[in-house]
Design an enzyme around this catalytic site. Structure first.
Site, mmCIF file in Angstrom:
data_model
loop_
_atom_site.group_PDB
_atom_site.id
_atom_site.type_symbol
_atom_site.label_atom_id
_atom_site.label_comp_id
_atom_site.label_asym_id
_atom_site.label_seq_id
_atom_site.Cartn_x
_atom_site.Cartn_y
_atom_site.Cartn_z
ATOM 1 N N SER A 41 -16.721 -13.770 52.611
ATOM 2 C CA SER A 41 -17.721 -12.996 51.870
ATOM 3 C C SER A 41 -17.557 -11.511 52.164
ATOM 4 C CB SER A 41 -19.142 -13.448 52.263
ATOM 5 O OG SER A 41 -19.467 -12.965 53.557
ATOM 6 N N SER A 43 -19.829 -9.313 53.365
ATOM 7 C CA SER A 43 -20.907 -8.736 54.172
ATOM 8 C C SER A 43 -20.420 -7.704 55.180
ATOM 9 C CB SER A 43 -21.666 -9.842 54.902
ATOM 10 O OG SER A 43 -20.875 -10.422 55.916
ATOM 11 N N LYS A 103 -20.186 -10.596 62.223
ATOM 12 C CA LYS A 103 -21.057 -9.438 62.022
ATOM 13 C C LYS A 103 -20.734 -8.399 63.100
ATOM 14 C CE LYS A 103 -23.550 -11.614 58.832
ATOM 15 N NZ LYS A 103 -23.473 -11.268 57.400
ATOM 16 N N SER A 210 -25.872 -8.494 53.165
ATOM 17 C CA SER A 210 -25.657 -9.214 54.420
ATOM 18 C C SER A 210 -26.942 -9.870 54.883
ATOM 19 C CB SER A 210 -25.154 -8.248 55.504
ATOM 20 O OG SER A 210 -25.040 -8.899 56.751
#
Length: 262
Positions: A41, A43, A103, A210
């Protein structure tokens, strides 16, 4: 004739031992040193792109049960654990779904984190954030899901998708690019969030795209991440594919081979 059969059995046995040793070494490397991870993805744009293939350094923070596939390591807490640093890009096991996420680590245990109109505050102090132009990419389907990127403009298919870009610098001097569609998106303004003991707070660099520690797990976010759920630190992109599959070598991004991330 008997000698020939004995020789063949010896060859088969030697091959089996060699294969077993190689398999054990591969399992040991994946369990204790490095783990491959594919970015599905957007994010973490622009730092990590959809289709990036990473090697995750599992030695960086020591080992936990999640260092082994399917959480099979019989480890309580962390073995030879080391506290991560603010700004590290961490891969971790989601506390509820069991999926692997990536992250940026922002808050350590005891930190106070707050967002105000898209600007990060840490322990009551605004984190330096400076405009740095725009990030652009083709407005085309990305990755295995075929999702198109979110844009600040309204491009036609194949056109240029643009998003405002800033450079954020944490108190320890770590700088990185963040993307921002608007200062009034969900999660752009929060109350003070105090990171509890034994946990960390993470954000995506693509702030308006996100689901991270700003959102509780009941809201689809990750909430606070237990330290024992950290798998490792992402340090380098091995290679990257702009197409729908890692094996579509004709779509590999030539400028991201062995690309260092920070």
């Amino acid at each position: 004739m008997a000698s020939t059969k004995t020789h063949r059995r010896h060859d088969w046995g030697e091959s089996l031992r060699t294969f077993s040793v190689a398999l054990l070494m591969a399992v040991a490397v994946r369990t204790f040193l490095i783990q491959p991870f594919w970015i599905p993805s957007g994010s973490m744009k622009e730092t990590l792109l959809v289709g990036d293939f990473l090697f995750v350094n599992k030695f960086a923070y020591g080992w936990s049960r999640w260092s082994c596939p399917w959480g099979l390591c019989p480890i309580e807490g962390r073995l030879w654990g080391a506290l991560p640093e603010r700004g590290d890009i961490v891969v971790f096991r989601h506390p509820v779904t069991g999926e692997d996420y990536v992250k940026r680590l922002i808050g350590l245990p005891g930190d106070r984190v707050r967002m105000r109109a898209g600007h990060l505050q840490l322990n009551g102090q605004p984190v330096d954030q400076r405009p740095a132009g725009q990030f652009s990419e083709p407005f085309l389907p990305q990755g295995s899901t075929g999702a198109v990127p979110r844009c600040a403009n309204r491009p036609r298919p194949g056109g240029e998708c643009r998003v405002d870009r800033s450079v954020e610098t944490l108190p320890n001097g770590v700088s990185y690019a963040i993307l921002n569609l608007t200062d009034w998106a969900r999660g752009d303004t929060t109350d003070d969030i105090v990171v509890p003991p034994g946990h960390v707070f993470v954000l995506g660099d693509n702030r308006d795209n996100s689901l991270d520690s700003r959102f509780a797990q009941a809201q689809g976010g990750v909430g606070f991440v237990p330290l024992e759920n950290l798998i490792g630190r992402a340090d380098r992109v091995l290679f990257s594919s702009a197409g729908s599959s890692l094996w579509a070598f004709w779509t590999w991004r030539g400028d991201r081979f062995l690309h260092a991330v920070h």
